[in-house]
Write an enzyme that holds these catalytic residues in place. Structure first.
Site, PDB file in Angstrom:
ATOM      1  N   VAL A  71     -76.223 -31.033  87.525  1.00 42.09           N
ATOM      2  CA  VAL A  71     -77.252 -31.493  88.450  1.00 42.09           C
ATOM      3  C   VAL A  71     -76.555 -32.005  89.696  1.00 42.09           C
ATOM      4  O   VAL A  71     -75.594 -32.777  89.593  1.00 42.09           O
ATOM      5  CB  VAL A  71     -78.121 -32.601  87.830  1.00 42.09           C
ATOM      6  N   CYS A  72     -77.027 -31.568  90.859  1.00 37.05           N
ATOM      7  CA  CYS A  72     -76.504 -32.067  92.125  1.00 37.05           C
ATOM      8  C   CYS A  72     -74.987 -31.860  92.205  1.00 37.05           C
ATOM      9  O   CYS A  72     -74.483 -30.785  91.897  1.00 37.05           O
ATOM     10  CB  CYS A  72     -76.902 -33.531  92.278  1.00 37.05           C
ATOM     11  N   THR A  73     -74.235 -32.877  92.576  1.00 34.73           N
ATOM     12  CA  THR A  73     -72.793 -32.728  92.737  1.00 34.73           C
ATOM     13  C   THR A  73     -72.042 -32.725  91.412  1.00 34.73           C
ATOM     14  O   THR A  73     -70.811 -32.701  91.407  1.00 34.73           O
ATOM     15  CB  THR A  73     -72.232 -33.849  93.639  1.00 34.73           C
TER      16      THR A  73
END
Length: 348
Positions: free
Chosen positions: A104-106
């Protein structure tokens, strides 16, 4: 279906919603169909971690004691910028053992550091796509999609995109009705497709500082089928075409033409997803003029035709609205896909 273990990796300065969003989805699925998912959390030493927002999360166990999961989920946050080498080493060893590897995300940066994204397509938060591509040239980084699935590895964009990806995984495992029930309970939209833009055209561009330019931006979103040439827009702003084009780019970060292209594409996508209008009608209402012009725009931007886009992404239930050829003023490009998107001013 045998119970599937979901293991969420925790670390200091993790983004709390990257953790809790997908966890709520999988926990909700288990509530709907008991015995389907077992969610566990783990940190390096089993100790509590402090999220980037200041919340404290207490994991179930240490990573060294965690069983190999069906789904290994790696969230993002500021803690991915200077990760503990022990975490990267653990991911390098245990990541390949998971049946599904999810970020998720970074969190994609952690997977990349562990070499788990080499040779694959991936995405991350829009603000870090260039960094991911520069530091890891073996990864095919896609900057636009909400999430990307490449085999058993799935990566998603910023924050709420983790919910979209988790819902997609639940839908694959348990069917659309279960995923829809979870989405309704969480009051989120189920059908934000993976290749939907990370944020809408209005959010992708900055808001102009000067009132005439802001009014032009609003006019574009409300009239995608209007005369949106530079000359026409410049006249509306009471500027010369050259001055207008230069000022618009300086204040919004994009050219007038590119902004218009984004608005029209987003408008057409929303109508294909949410209405029963024909392609010819939608092409005219979105400012393309002809179905062929819209088809070229879709193929260039999304690598699919409008008809194929509708086949893939429209709701399975009957469409709720009949196309009328126009959109409510002030809402031309607003859609379920864009309304749950994080603001580009957020920093992970």
């Amino acid at each position: 279906m045998a119970q599937r273990t979901v293991l969420v990796v925790l670390f200091d300065d993790v983004q709390s919603l990257d953790v809790t969003g997908p966890v709520e989805v999988f926990a909700g699925a288990d509530a709907h169909v008991p015995g389907t998912y077992r969610v566990r959390t783990a940190s390096l030493d089993g100790g509590a971690v402090r999220t980037s927002s200041g919340l404290t999360l207490v994991p179930d166990t240490a990573l060294s004691d965690a069983p190999d999961p069906h789904i290994l989920l790696v969230p993002g946050g500021r803690g991915t910028r200077t990760p503990d080498p022990r975490l990267t080493d653990w991911l390098r060893e245990h990541g390949p053992r998971a049946e599904r590897l999810v970020s998720v995300c970074t969190g994609a940066i952690l997977l990349a550091e562990a070499g788990l994204l080499d040779g694959r397509r991936a995405t991350t938060h829009w603000a870090y796509c260039d960094t991911l591509a520069r530091d890891h040239p073996a990864i095919e980084v896609h900057t636009d999609p909400v999430y990307v699935r490449d085999g058993h590895v799935s990566t998603s964009a910023g924050v709420t995109a983790g919910i979209d990806l988790a819902l997609a995984l639940v839908e694959e495992d348990l069917g659309r009705e279960v995923a829809l029930g979870i989405a309704r309970h969480l009051v989120v939209f189920l059908r934000r497709p993976g290749n939907q833009a990370q944020f809408s055209a209005q959010l992708a561009a900055q808001t102009a500082r000067r009132e005439p330019l802001r009014e032009v931006q609003q006019w574009i979103t409300e009239h995608p089928d209007g005369d949106l040439s530079v000359e026409s827009l410049a006249a509306r702003a009471l500027l010369s075409p050259r001055h207008f084009a230069r000022a618009f780019r300086a204040e919004t970060g994009t050219t007038p033409g590119r902004y218009v292209d984004r608005v029209r594409l987003e408008h057409a996508r929303r109508l294909l997803e949410d209405t029963a209008g024909g392609v010819e009608e939608i092409s005219r209402a979105s400012g393309y003029g002809t179905a062929e012009a819209m088809r070229r725009a879709f193929v260039k931007a999304l690598a699919v035709s409008p008809a194929e886009y509708r086949r893939r992404f429209r709701p399975a239930a009957p469409m709720r609205r009949t196309f009328t050829g126009s959109s409510p003023k002030g809402n031309a490009c607003r859609s379920p896909s864009s309304s749950s998107t994080a603001s580009p001013h957020w920093t992970p």
